[in-house]
Design a protein around this motif. Structure first.
Motif, short mmCIF file in Angstrom:
data_model
loop_
_atom_site.label_atom_id
_atom_site.label_comp_id
_atom_site.label_asym_id
_atom_site.label_seq_id
_atom_site.Cartn_x
_atom_site.Cartn_y
_atom_site.Cartn_z
N HIS A 1 0.87 -1.18 0.00
CA HIS A 1 0.00 0.00 0.00
C HIS A 1 0.90 1.22 0.00
CE1 HIS A 1 -3.41 2.57 1.06
NE2 HIS A 1 -2.62 3.12 1.97
N HIS B 1 2.01 5.27 -0.39
CA HIS B 1 1.92 6.73 -0.43
C HIS B 1 3.27 7.22 -0.93
CE1 HIS B 1 -1.67 7.37 2.30
NE2 HIS B 1 -1.42 6.09 2.48
N SER C 1 -2.27 4.79 -2.93
CA SER C 1 -3.27 5.49 -2.11
C SER C 1 -3.81 6.70 -2.88
CB SER C 1 -2.65 5.99 -0.81
OG SER C 1 -3.58 6.84 -0.15
N ARG D 1 -3.71 -6.08 7.45
CA ARG D 1 -2.72 -5.11 6.97
C ARG D 1 -1.85 -4.68 8.14
NH1 ARG D 1 -4.47 0.11 3.65
NH2 ARG D 1 -3.57 1.67 5.01
ZN ZN Z 1 -2.85 4.80 3.13
#
Ligand code: ZN
Ligand code: ZN
Ligand code: ZN
Ligand code: ZN
Lengths: 226, 226
Positions: A47, A49, A83, A225
């Motif tokens: 995931h 960013h 994201s 997660r």
């Molecule tokens: Zn996030």
């Protein structure tokens, strides 16, 4: 559990900085390196960013492209999830990297409070992000910060704004949004099963709630997660 | 049911205009007149929004003062509840009428989506409105548009930001927020009972959901709003 547990890793959120913790990976090279360590330890979703040179959250497609390239090279087969949520208020810029066709992208379908501000996901932006994900064949991970978000995602799948099956993440323990609570997790699962019986789900506990929420989720056959 | 059912009447919301329905009462005189009719028919709470001369929602304390004066004269004993919610984005102006000391005022403790926009209730504004209500001895009606709002209100009562017992309204059927659904109403009640066992609650169904939600609420010993 008939399907293996999916473990996702969120290496860098949009909040912590080097000042909070010098170990937080911020440059693309640092992110690739620490994702690779998690990948080798068994994580299957990254995931992602990204940050700008000053360390602030950005949606810059170039940064995302470099990260994707690095992950594809060093973590072959890992599912890359971008994201779209880290820059509340930035409008469509939040989805500017979707043409890069990551495997997945996070998608919030409602608004809620965060510790010090409103996490703004206006309806027209939600619809636009969902349409972009369909156009670029990106699988959304629905981020459910409250119960109505679960039902909203199911409605969007019903009317074609989202593809089935849904993949929904219940996010718990963010101050001023939903708390981390085992009974509430059961309510989330019940509601998702009612409105989108074919959906997959995972649960994320923020900060100190992480381990507890992971345990509850695994016991119920969900994904987790870190 | 050990306590009598409270029926609240919301004469003028913040959305409809004379263009939608010429019968919508917009001036203070019209509002007093139609509230009196509801009062004589048995309503005990008047939920009040006010409009400016152009018919747009306002929080103008002078308007609220005139409405309060008219209601006190024509509906003696009726509980007057001012809305602090009709002007998302307006900041502290939304609570500028609280020094008038209405019996009650609506209070949203979280943010959520509305049909075409974000209903913004940032944490610092929520805390300020709650403090103003305590300072002016105004009883809040918590407007719960999603499940986390119920828990958030209970937390605020625990740490002293709100007084007990809480009075919570479950708002159902607003597009892009929580749907009107009987099972969800049970989940709301269960969650409120868990986190704030001494709380009172009511339920409001928006638009075509009004009658259904009223029936569900009455069957469960809650109060209702028209
Ligand atoms: Zn996030
Ligand atoms: Zn996940
Ligand atoms: Zn109102
Ligand atoms: Zn009410």
């Amino acid at each position: 559990m008939t399907n293996p547990c999916i473990i996702a890793v969120a290496i860098t959120g949009s909040v912590p900085t080097k000042a909070d913790n010098p170990a937080v990976p911020v440059t693309v090279a640092e992110q690739v390196e620490s994702t690779q360590a998690a990948f080798e330890a068994g994580a299957s979703i990254a995931h992602c960013h990204v940050r700008d040179d000053a360390g602030a959250p950005t949606s810059d497609p170039d940064r995302f492209a470099r990260l994707k390239e690095g992950l594809e090279k060093h973590c072959p087969g890992m599912i890359i999830q971008f994201s779209t949520g880290g820059r509340s208020g930035a409008g469509r810029a939040r989805g500017g990297m979707l043409p890069l066709r990551p495997d997945m992208a996070s998608l919030s379908v409602g608004s809620n409070n965060f510790p010090t501000r409103v996490y703004e996901n206006p309806p027209d932006l939600v619809d636009w992000l969902a349409a972009e994900m369909i156009a670029h064949e990106v699988m959304p991970e629905i981020e459910a910060f409250d119960l109505s978000h679960v039902i909203q995602a199911a409605r969007m799948a019903e009317d074609g704004r989202l593809k089935r099956p849904l993949y929904v993440q219940f996010v718990m323990g963010v101050k001023n949004a939903m708390i981390a609570d085992e009974r509430i997790l059961d309510i989330y699962i019940e509601t998702l099963n009612r409105f989108a019986p074919d959906a997959l789900w995972c649960a994320a506990g923020i900060g100190p709630n992480q381990i507890r929420v992971n345990e509850w989720a695994i016991a119920r056959g969900g994904h987790t997660r870190t």
